[in-house]
Design a protein around this motif. Structure first.
Motif, PDB file in Angstrom:
ATOM      1  N   VAL A  35       0.834  -1.203   0.000  1.00  0.00           N
ATOM      2  CA  VAL A  35       0.000   0.000   0.000  1.00  0.00           C
ATOM      3  C   VAL A  35       0.866   1.248   0.000  1.00  0.00           C
ATOM      4  O   VAL A  35       0.552   2.251  -0.662  1.00  0.00           O
ATOM      5  CB  VAL A  35      -0.943   0.006   1.219  1.00  0.00           C
ATOM      6  N   GLN A  55      -5.287  -1.565  -6.248  1.00  0.00           N
ATOM      7  CA  GLN A  55      -6.015  -0.421  -5.705  1.00  0.00           C
ATOM      8  C   GLN A  55      -7.509  -0.521  -6.019  1.00  0.00           C
ATOM      9  O   GLN A  55      -8.363  -0.279  -5.165  1.00  0.00           O
ATOM     10  CB  GLN A  55      -5.438   0.875  -6.270  1.00  0.00           C
ATOM     11  N   SER A 100      -9.081  -3.447  -3.927  1.00  0.00           N
ATOM     12  CA  SER A 100      -9.233  -3.102  -2.509  1.00  0.00           C
ATOM     13  C   SER A 100     -10.354  -2.085  -2.321  1.00  0.00           C
ATOM     14  O   SER A 100     -11.093  -2.144  -1.329  1.00  0.00           O
ATOM     15  CB  SER A 100      -7.917  -2.567  -1.944  1.00  0.00           C
ATOM     16  N   LEU A 141      -5.158  -5.759   7.723  1.00  0.00           N
ATOM     17  CA  LEU A 141      -3.937  -5.095   7.251  1.00  0.00           C
ATOM     18  C   LEU A 141      -2.736  -5.629   8.021  1.00  0.00           C
ATOM     19  O   LEU A 141      -2.757  -5.684   9.250  1.00  0.00           O
ATOM     20  CB  LEU A 141      -4.052  -3.582   7.454  1.00  0.00           C
ATOM     21  N   LEU A 166      -5.407   3.580   2.919  1.00  0.00           N
ATOM     22  CA  LEU A 166      -6.567   2.748   2.618  1.00  0.00           C
ATOM     23  C   LEU A 166      -7.873   3.499   2.866  1.00  0.00           C
ATOM     24  O   LEU A 166      -8.818   3.411   2.071  1.00  0.00           O
ATOM     25  CB  LEU A 166      -6.526   1.458   3.450  1.00  0.00           C
ATOM     26  N   VAL A 199     -11.465   2.286   2.155  1.00  0.00           N
ATOM     27  CA  VAL A 199     -11.282   0.948   2.724  1.00  0.00           C
ATOM     28  C   VAL A 199     -11.031   1.050   4.228  1.00  0.00           C
ATOM     29  O   VAL A 199     -10.006   1.580   4.663  1.00  0.00           O
ATOM     30  CB  VAL A 199     -10.104   0.207   2.056  1.00  0.00           C
TER      31      VAL A 199
END
Length: 261
Positions: free
Chosen positions: A164, A180, A183, A204, A221, A226
């Motif tokens: 990430v 990307q 997610s 994560l 995120l 996310v």
């Protein structure tokens, strides 16, 4: 040559909105000890397909018109299994798996079938297949034997915090764009459920760096919509012990180097 068979037993998903996931047949069904019966035994990816179905089921319970669903494809590259087409479709029907299409291709051109079907995530137990698909711009993840012990009632997706935080380049690699996008779609799905009793859990894990790196990954995120259920910062510690406890179905990573570790 690539051929695709539609599963008429399953209602087809919206091609423009569904999240297409391709899984190799050898990961779903166990054919190593072939006894010649009508149905294959279950493979390591069996709980994964059940978990994907559970997410779809719950999404449709929340909204019967929901279009953001997992669209599962089984892809076969083994010559021997290709000769067992009816057994593969029959096994899928026997176990009640929600598979939309069956794709048959050779080892040489299986990436063509992934691109042709707009696959957003390719899952396999073969490291070389995962690397080849990733190198051709298809987000891929490697499945292992621990997958067999993962839950079937909840899809657990692990996101690499190190990936990430990897700086964007110009142009952005196709694999990074795919990670990307995928997610973000997971985040949209997760938002449709409450904090508790969700059929989808996002975890994560940051392998390197300290709490600052983990915090940066979380913020990145969140900027993509996310929200994670769990966050773990290993700060260089061995990842094996924590990964075995977390029992995620697959690791979402956007770079080929993740597959080469």
């Amino acid at each position: 040559m690539v051929s695709t068979i539609q599963n008429t037993d399953v209602k087809q998903k919206d091609a423009d909105l569904a999240v297409v996931v391709a899984v190799t047949t050898r990961a779903v069904f166990e054919s190593a000890d072939d006894d010649g019966g009508d149905v294959y035994g279950v493979g390591v990816a069996f709980p994964l397909l059940q978990a994907l179905h559970k997410v779809n089921e719950r999404l449709l319970e929340e909204s019967p018109a929901e279009s953001l669903l997992f669209d599962v494809i089984l892809i076969t590259t083994d010559d021997e299994q290709q000769q067992q087409c009816s057994r593969i479709t029959g096994s899928t029907r026997h176990y009640g798996l929600e598979v939309s299409r069956f794709c048959f291709s050779s080892q040489e051109d299986f990436t063509e079938s992934l691109l042709k079907n707009n696959v957003q995530l390719f899952l396999t137990t073969d490291r070389n297949e995962a690397l080849r698909a990733s190198q051709n711009g298809v987000l891929s993840a490697l499945l292992d034997q621990q997958l067999a012990s993962c839950p079937s009632e909840q899809l657990r997706v692990m996101i690499s915090g190190d990936a990430v935080l990897r700086p964007d380049t110009d142009p952005v690699p196709a694999g990074q764009k795919g990670a990307q996008s995928f997610s973000t779609q997971l985040g949209q799905m997760r938002q449709k459920f409450g904090i508790f009793n969700s059929p989808l859990s996002i975890v994560l894990v940051t392998l390197h760096g300290g709490r600052e790196s983990c915090g940066d990954a979380l913020r990145t995120l969140r900027s993509r919509g996310v929200s994670v259920d769990e966050a773990h910062c290993l700060a260089g510690a061995p990842r094996g012990p924590i990964l075995s406890v977390l029992r995620s179905h697959f690791l979402l990573c956007d770079v080929v180097s993740c597959l080469e570790e």
